[in-house]
Design an enzyme around this catalytic site. Structure first.
Site, PDB file in Angstrom:
ATOM      1  CG  ASP A  93      -1.539   1.312   1.457  1.00 19.69           C
ATOM      2  OD1 ASP A  93      -2.381   1.633   0.505  1.00 19.69           O
ATOM      3  OD2 ASP A  93      -1.559   1.847   2.371  1.00 19.69           O
ATOM      4  CG  ASP A 126      -1.341   7.731   0.411  1.00 20.14           C
ATOM      5  OD1 ASP A 126      -0.289   7.980   0.066  1.00 20.14           O
ATOM      6  OD2 ASP A 126      -2.577   7.896  -0.242  1.00 20.14           O
TER       7      ASP A 126
END
Length: 205
Positions: free
Chosen positions: A19, A21
């Site tokens: 991922d 952020d």
């Protein structure tokens, strides 16, 4: 049409899906400006260590800000180019970026889609596996949200929850039960993945 993997389940490259952020960089709502970007401490070095160990490192990121009209896909791509330039300074890069620009309710126009690529569905991971010849069973998904873990599980990867970003909040909701382990941050995730690999190699000898 369902995606077909190009590699045998017993062969193929191994990858760590990340991922973005809250995992690679500090969580900031609807981040797209380069001046607002900051790596989580140790994240670039963790990426380099994973690559040096033979893993493909691939980012899979939901970017509903595109769907909502907050910024454009080109803005996201400019930020990703900045990430690559910063990583290149320590001799590493991300192998590929996959992003979902959709939202099933808040999206506008063509981006209001109940898609297969938005995590927790596995579409981005399946697409990356098909393009890059990745053995998903030998791969990992690392993120700070339940949706990351759900996507990893649906794709057949092992998953780790980091406590950075939304990780601690998600942990309080029981999301940690979807992960093989909960770790402090991306450097700790790299330690776990590489330590797991070392244990397997020792067991084989």
């Amino acid at each position: 049409m369902p995606l077909t993997l190009h590699s045998s389940p017993l062969t193929g490259k191994k990858a760590v899906f990340l991922d973005r952020d809250g995992t690679i960089n500090e969580e900031k709502d609807y981040l797209y400006r380069i001046e607002d970007f900051a790596f989580i401490p140790g994240a670039p070095e963790a990426i380099r260590r994973l690559k040096e160990a033979g893993y493909r490192v691939i980012v899979a990121t939901n970017q509903s800000g595109v769907a909502r009209g907050y910024f454009s896909r080109e803005d996201v791509e400019r930020l990703h180019a900045h990430i690559q330039r910063e990583l290149a300074k320590i001799g590493t890069t991300i192998d590929a970026f996959y992003l979902c620009p959709h939202h099933p309710e808040k999206g506008q126009g063509e981006f209001k889609v109940d898609c297969d690529c938005r995590k927790g569905r596995p579409g981005m991971l399946l697409q990356a596996a098909a393009v890059h010849g990745i053995n998903l069973a030998a791969s990992w998904m690392v993120g700070d949200k339940r949706a990351d873990l759900e996507a990893g599980r649906a794709a057949g990867c092992r998953s780790l929850l980091v406590r950075t970003g939304y990780g601690d909040k998600e942990l309080a909701t029981g999301a940690g039960t979807l992960a093989e382990a909960v770790v402090d941050d991306l450097p700790a995730a790299a330690d776990y993945i590489l330590g797991n690999r070392l244990r397997k190699e020792i067991k084989k000898t």
